[in-house]
Write a protein that holds these residues in place. Structure first.
Motif, mmCIF file in Angstrom:
data_model
loop_
_atom_site.group_PDB
_atom_site.id
_atom_site.type_symbol
_atom_site.label_atom_id
_atom_site.label_comp_id
_atom_site.label_asym_id
_atom_site.label_seq_id
_atom_site.Cartn_x
_atom_site.Cartn_y
_atom_site.Cartn_z
ATOM 1 N N VAL A 80 0.846 -1.191 0.000
ATOM 2 C CA VAL A 80 0.000 0.000 0.000
ATOM 3 C C VAL A 80 0.884 1.245 0.000
ATOM 4 O O VAL A 80 1.789 1.378 0.824
ATOM 5 C CB VAL A 80 -0.933 0.030 1.228
ATOM 6 C CG1 VAL A 80 -1.937 1.169 1.094
ATOM 7 C CG2 VAL A 80 -1.661 -1.289 1.390
ATOM 8 N N CYS A 81 0.613 2.156 -0.923
ATOM 9 C CA CYS A 81 1.373 3.401 -0.984
ATOM 10 C C CYS A 81 0.958 4.307 0.165
ATOM 11 O O CYS A 81 -0.222 4.492 0.424
ATOM 12 C CB CYS A 81 1.129 4.119 -2.313
ATOM 13 S SG CYS A 81 1.847 5.777 -2.302
ATOM 14 N N HIS A 82 1.948 4.875 0.858
ATOM 15 C CA HIS A 82 1.616 5.799 1.952
ATOM 16 C C HIS A 82 2.294 7.156 1.764
ATOM 17 O O HIS A 82 2.488 7.908 2.703
ATOM 18 C CB HIS A 82 1.945 5.174 3.316
ATOM 19 C CG HIS A 82 3.424 4.998 3.563
ATOM 20 N ND1 HIS A 82 3.996 5.265 4.779
ATOM 21 C CD2 HIS A 82 4.414 4.578 2.764
ATOM 22 C CE1 HIS A 82 5.296 5.016 4.704
ATOM 23 N NE2 HIS A 82 5.571 4.594 3.484
ATOM 24 N N THR A 83 2.693 7.459 0.531
ATOM 25 C CA THR A 83 3.319 8.751 0.262
ATOM 26 C C THR A 83 2.237 9.834 0.143
ATOM 27 O O THR A 83 1.047 9.540 0.235
ATOM 28 C CB THR A 83 4.226 8.638 -0.980
ATOM 29 O OG1 THR A 83 5.046 7.482 -0.805
ATOM 30 C CG2 THR A 83 5.140 9.830 -1.149
ATOM 31 N N LEU A 84 2.661 11.086 -0.088
ATOM 32 C CA LEU A 84 1.792 12.236 0.167
ATOM 33 C C LEU A 84 0.393 12.194 -0.466
ATOM 34 O O LEU A 84 -0.608 12.306 0.248
ATOM 35 C CB LEU A 84 2.519 13.533 -0.221
ATOM 36 C CG LEU A 84 1.785 14.824 0.154
ATOM 37 C CD1 LEU A 84 1.406 14.836 1.626
ATOM 38 C CD2 LEU A 84 2.643 16.032 -0.186
ATOM 39 N N SER A 85 0.309 12.029 -1.783
ATOM 40 C CA SER A 85 -1.016 12.106 -2.404
ATOM 41 C C SER A 85 -1.925 11.000 -1.887
ATOM 42 O O SER A 85 -3.124 11.222 -1.642
ATOM 43 C CB SER A 85 -0.905 12.006 -3.932
ATOM 44 O OG SER A 85 -0.039 13.003 -4.410
ATOM 45 N N CYS A 86 -1.386 9.812 -1.719
ATOM 46 C CA CYS A 86 -2.193 8.708 -1.195
ATOM 47 C C CYS A 86 -2.563 8.961 0.258
ATOM 48 O O CYS A 86 -3.691 8.678 0.674
ATOM 49 C CB CYS A 86 -1.447 7.383 -1.326
ATOM 50 S SG CYS A 86 -1.438 6.777 -3.028
ATOM 51 N N SER A 87 -1.629 9.510 1.004
ATOM 52 C CA SER A 87 -1.898 9.799 2.404
ATOM 53 C C SER A 87 -3.005 10.855 2.532
ATOM 54 O O SER A 87 -3.923 10.716 3.358
ATOM 55 C CB SER A 87 -0.589 10.239 3.050
ATOM 56 O OG SER A 87 -0.820 11.002 4.174
ATOM 57 N N LEU A 123 3.850 5.029 -5.851
ATOM 58 C CA LEU A 123 3.833 4.035 -6.927
ATOM 59 C C LEU A 123 3.679 4.665 -8.305
ATOM 60 O O LEU A 123 3.545 3.972 -9.303
ATOM 61 C CB LEU A 123 2.695 3.031 -6.678
ATOM 62 C CG LEU A 123 2.942 2.014 -5.545
ATOM 63 C CD1 LEU A 123 1.636 1.308 -5.162
ATOM 64 C CD2 LEU A 123 3.991 0.998 -5.942
ATOM 65 N N GLY A 124 3.671 6.009 -8.365
ATOM 66 C CA GLY A 124 3.535 6.659 -9.670
ATOM 67 C C GLY A 124 2.117 6.568 -10.193
ATOM 68 O O GLY A 124 1.886 6.422 -11.394
ATOM 69 N N SER A 125 1.168 6.655 -9.285
ATOM 70 C CA SER A 125 -0.234 6.534 -9.684
ATOM 71 C C SER A 125 -1.096 7.448 -8.815
ATOM 72 O O SER A 125 -2.223 7.113 -8.456
ATOM 73 C CB SER A 125 -0.671 5.074 -9.535
ATOM 74 O OG SER A 125 -1.894 4.870 -10.180
ATOM 75 N N CYS A 126 -0.543 8.615 -8.486
ATOM 76 C CA CYS A 126 -1.118 9.489 -7.456
ATOM 77 C C CYS A 126 -2.479 10.077 -7.843
ATOM 78 O O CYS A 126 -3.230 10.512 -6.982
ATOM 79 C CB CYS A 126 -0.149 10.618 -7.138
ATOM 80 S SG CYS A 126 1.570 10.179 -7.407
ATOM 81 N N GLY A 127 -2.793 10.112 -9.131
ATOM 82 C CA GLY A 127 -4.067 10.677 -9.574
ATOM 83 C C GLY A 127 -5.243 9.765 -9.278
ATOM 84 O O GLY A 127 -6.401 10.173 -9.375
ATOM 85 N N PRO A 130 -6.333 6.512 -3.133
ATOM 86 C CA PRO A 130 -5.201 5.696 -2.684
ATOM 87 C C PRO A 130 -5.004 4.452 -3.554
ATOM 88 O O PRO A 130 -5.945 3.922 -4.116
ATOM 89 C CB PRO A 130 -5.586 5.322 -1.265
ATOM 90 C CG PRO A 130 -7.031 5.599 -1.108
ATOM 91 C CD PRO A 130 -7.473 6.470 -2.216
ATOM 92 N N VAL A 131 -3.740 4.018 -3.583
ATOM 93 C CA VAL A 131 -3.335 2.974 -4.516
ATOM 94 C C VAL A 131 -2.583 1.868 -3.783
ATOM 95 O O VAL A 131 -1.881 2.131 -2.813
ATOM 96 C CB VAL A 131 -2.364 3.575 -5.564
ATOM 97 C CG1 VAL A 131 -1.897 2.532 -6.553
ATOM 98 C CG2 VAL A 131 -3.012 4.726 -6.293
ATOM 99 N N MET A 132 -2.771 0.633 -4.249
ATOM 100 C CA MET A 132 -1.895 -0.446 -3.771
ATOM 101 C C MET A 132 -1.514 -1.324 -4.942
ATOM 102 O O MET A 132 -2.150 -1.308 -6.000
ATOM 103 C CB MET A 132 -2.577 -1.267 -2.681
ATOM 104 C CG MET A 132 -3.765 -2.086 -3.148
ATOM 105 S SD MET A 132 -4.459 -3.025 -1.762
ATOM 106 C CE MET A 132 -5.922 -3.738 -2.535
ATOM 107 N N PRO B 86 7.266 11.812 -5.964
ATOM 108 C CA PRO B 86 5.889 11.756 -5.462
ATOM 109 C C PRO B 86 5.001 12.841 -6.090
ATOM 110 O O PRO B 86 5.387 13.999 -6.163
ATOM 111 C CB PRO B 86 6.066 11.971 -3.959
ATOM 112 C CG PRO B 86 7.407 11.372 -3.681
ATOM 113 C CD PRO B 86 8.244 11.748 -4.872
ATOM 114 N N GLY B 87 3.845 12.440 -6.547
ATOM 115 C CA GLY B 87 2.922 13.351 -7.206
ATOM 116 C C GLY B 87 3.014 13.290 -8.716
ATOM 117 O O GLY B 87 2.283 13.989 -9.417
ATOM 118 N N THR B 88 3.881 12.445 -9.246
ATOM 119 C CA THR B 88 4.116 12.391 -10.696
ATOM 120 C C THR B 88 3.655 11.056 -11.266
ATOM 121 O O THR B 88 4.048 9.995 -10.770
ATOM 122 C CB THR B 88 5.621 12.564 -10.979
ATOM 123 O OG1 THR B 88 6.112 13.633 -10.179
ATOM 124 C CG2 THR B 88 5.855 12.858 -12.441
HETATM 125 S S1 FES Z 1 1.562 9.057 -3.646
HETATM 126 FE FE1 FES Z 1 0.687 7.080 -3.789
HETATM 127 S S2 FES Z 1 0.967 6.615 -5.878
HETATM 128 FE FE2 FES Z 1 2.003 8.516 -5.696
#
Ligand code: FES
Ligand SMILES: Cc1cc2nc3c(=O)[nH]c(=O)nc-3n(C[C@H](O)[C@H](O)[C@H](O)COP(=O)(O)O)c2cc1C
Ligand code: SF4
Lengths: 155, 413
Positions: A80-87, A123-127, A130-132, B86-88
């Motif tokens: 599970v992605c926990h970086t900014l956009s997903c968070s 994961l490069g899918s921030c749009g 949340p993504v896993m 991140p964000g891309t």
């Molecule tokens: S922040 Fe989750 S896919 Fe980029």
């Protein structure tokens, strides 16, 4: 343990695209992980012999990369992605929900060895957060309902 | 004006070679190889004014011109498809939905820099994308665009997919080269720059996916018509990635110079739940955040630099009023602490230190001095490291603290 004939052929084909053998290290470790499921010390030793290379060099490389797993994980590796956009879009709740549903903590595997849960960076899918990623596949715009559905489809 | 999404936005477009050719694809390769010299192509790309889309914005034609003349070493092209900022999430859409557009750009570029071997370094997680590209390469080889004696010209080119294996730093070009060579992804000290000494110690050009996908248009239409799109010093269109608290997240293609406000409110449908905007990161998480009163900026390289941020990868991350910037900066600091390769002390020590201070502040255990210590650390990392990852981790933290200091202070008093 040994590569299958098919993998050995694949490796030779890959090698033909590079001027030096070390460039085939990442491809070879990927092949090993695909065939054996993980890259233990023993597998690294085999690979080193197979590639006629120092095991120390190989170990040094392998240990750097997060996708290479030193030991067996569950059949399905839930990342599970926990970086900014997903968070921002609720990755924290998604992780909690999966933890509760599978009754494991992050970095743990269910007793039936079916699922391992890990947190990963973007994961490069921030749009579609949340993504896993489960094994090779991406699952996007996650909700609790979607997770129920996805996990129940995996056997 | 669409260059990159032109095909993708067609309803029935599958990305197959038949579809791509039906849309006029691979005419630029014929033109380049049959009618132009490599030098003429480099000249055309210089005229276009295109700047790299991978984050640093270096002029592409100028970079190609750095390949030493009359070198007796092989020359390599590397397409950077590591997409880790991140964000891309823009390169992925080209790879998965119009792979031949990228391949055509790779073929023309290889010919222009006199390379016979291109590597496409794609992040390990993009398994589907790597498979998609592999079948596209087979299609292109069968059609005679890749391989030996391309279109009867005598020019040979091999294109090989090389999968990464996790690690944000491998997107940095010299770390990528190390990784390609089978080593840890540890950035190299520059100079030498890759154009002089890159992959396997040979002259190498590293270009981002989106950069290369623009090349067929430039060859078909000429550098000058490309230069007419966009604004001064920032020519062409750009893929903008909208994510976070926005009603219509996704990829948008516009000429450089569109205003951030119109991206967010007109095209992105505004902020989720009708909330107020609090801040927005314009170029991926390494770039300094903008406050809500800074969004009338033009999205181009110079304008964003002028207000102390950067276009970066154009990963636009939108944050609404419910967000606490302490949480956001902790998330960002954790990322950089986790991804530091550990080679240089300021970065290896500074990133976790910032993470720990912010974490302490969040837990209500922060001291007044902590805020200034955070700022100090950012200055002690900036400019003192082997690779720009140091700035990538320091700049955003400094901006969060400077622009949203009250969020930090709230946790301390
Ligand atoms: S922040 Fe989750 S896919 Fe980029
Ligand atoms: C920490 C770090 C990460 C980077 N990640 C990427 C990436 O994922 N993709 C990319 O194209 N460029 C990335 N870059 C930029 C590359 O180093 C390089 O500038 C770029 O690939 C050059 O291509 P361009 O001129 O076409 O932009 C990164 C740079 C740094 C410092
Ligand atoms: S700045 Fe950080 S990521 Fe870059 S080389 Fe130094 S330690 Fe590695």
């Amino acid at each position: 343990m040994e590569f299958s004939q098919e993998t050995k052929q694949k490796f030779q084909e890959i090698l033909s695209h590079y001027p030096v053998k070390t460039a085939a290290v990442l491809p070879a470790v990927h092949l090993a992980q695909e065939e054996f499921g993980y890259v233990s010390e023993e597998i690294i030793e085999y690979l080193a012999k197979f590639m006629d290379m120092s095991p120390v060099f190989l170990k040094n490389t392998v240990s750097f990369y997060t996708m290479f797993k030193g030991k067996e994980t569950g059949k399905y590796l839930i990342q599970v992605c926990h970086t900014l956009s997903c968070s921002l879009m609720g990755a924290g709740n998604i992780i909690d929900y999966i933890k509760e549903k599978l009754n494991i903590d992050v970095w743990e595997t269910t007793p039936d060895k079916k699922f391992t849960l890990v947190k990963v960076e973007c994961l490069g899918s921030c749009g579609t957060a949340p993504v896993m990623q489960i094994n090779d596949d991406y699952y996007e715009n996650l909700t609790e309902e979607k997770i129920d559905e996805i996990l129940s489809r995996l056997s | 004006m669409k260059i990159l999404l032109k095909n993708i936005e067609e309803p029935d477009y599958t990305g197959s070679i038949q579809d791509y050719r039906r849309k006029g694809g691979y005419t630029a390769v014929s033109k380049a190889i049959k009618e132009m010299t490599p030098e003429e192509i480099v000249e055309e790309v210089k005229k276009s004014g295109i700047r790299g889309r991978g984050g640093a914005g270096f002029p592409t034609g100028v970079k190609w011109g750095f390949i030493p003349k009359n070198t007796d070493k092989p020359i390599y092209l590397i397409c950077n498809a590591d997409e880790g900022e991140p964000g891309t999430f823009k390169d992925r859409i080209i790879i998965e939905r119009d792979p031949h557009l990228l391949l055509e750009g790779i073929i023309i570029t290889s010919y222009a820099i006199k390379s016979h071997q291109a590597y496409l370094y794609i992040r390990g997680e993009f398994v589907y994308g790597a498979n998609r590209l592999n079948s596209a390469i087979r299609e292109a080889a069968e059609a005679g665009y890749i391989g030996k004696d391309i279109l009867g010209s005598g020019y040979n080119l091999d294109v090989q997919i090389h999968r990464g294996a996790g690690g944000y730093i491998c997107g940095e070009e010299t770390a990528l080269l190390e990784s390609l060579e089978g080593k840890r992804g540890w950035p190299r000290i520059k100079p030498p720059f890759p154009a002089a000494e890159g992959a396997f110690r040979c002259p190498t050009i590293v270009n981002n996916v989106e950069t290369l996908a623009n090349i067929p248009f430039i060859i078909n239409n000429g550098g000058e018509s490309y230069a007419e799109i966009g604004v001064k010093n920032s020519t062409g269109t750009k893929l903008f990635c909208l994510s976070g608290h926005i009603n219509k997240p996704g990829i948008y293609e516009f000429p450089l110079g569109i205003s951030l406000r119109s991206l967010i409110y007109e095209h992105g449908g505004g902020i989720k739940n009708n909330n107020k905007l609090k801040g927005v990161i314009p170029g991926g998480s390494s770039m300094p955040v903008l406050a809500s009163d800074e969004i009338d900026v033009s999205m181009d390289f110079d304008s964003l630099a002028n207000i102390g941020s950067a276009l970066g990868s154009a990963g636009v991350i939108v944050m609404d009023e419910t967000v606490d910037m302490v949480d956001v900066s902790l998330n960002v600091a954790k990322f950089y602490a986790h991804e530091s390769c550990g080679q240089c002390t300021p970065c290896r020590e500074g990133m976790p230190w910032m993470r720990d201070i912010i974490s302490r502040i969040k837990d209500g255990k922060g001291k007044k001095e902590d805020i200034d210590t955070l700022l100090d650390i950012t200055y002690n990392v900036e400019g003192k490291t082997i690779c720009p990852f140091g700035e990538a981790g320091a700049w955003p933290i400094r901006a969060f603290v400077n622009k949203f200091r009250e969020d930090f202070e709230k946790h301390i008093n």
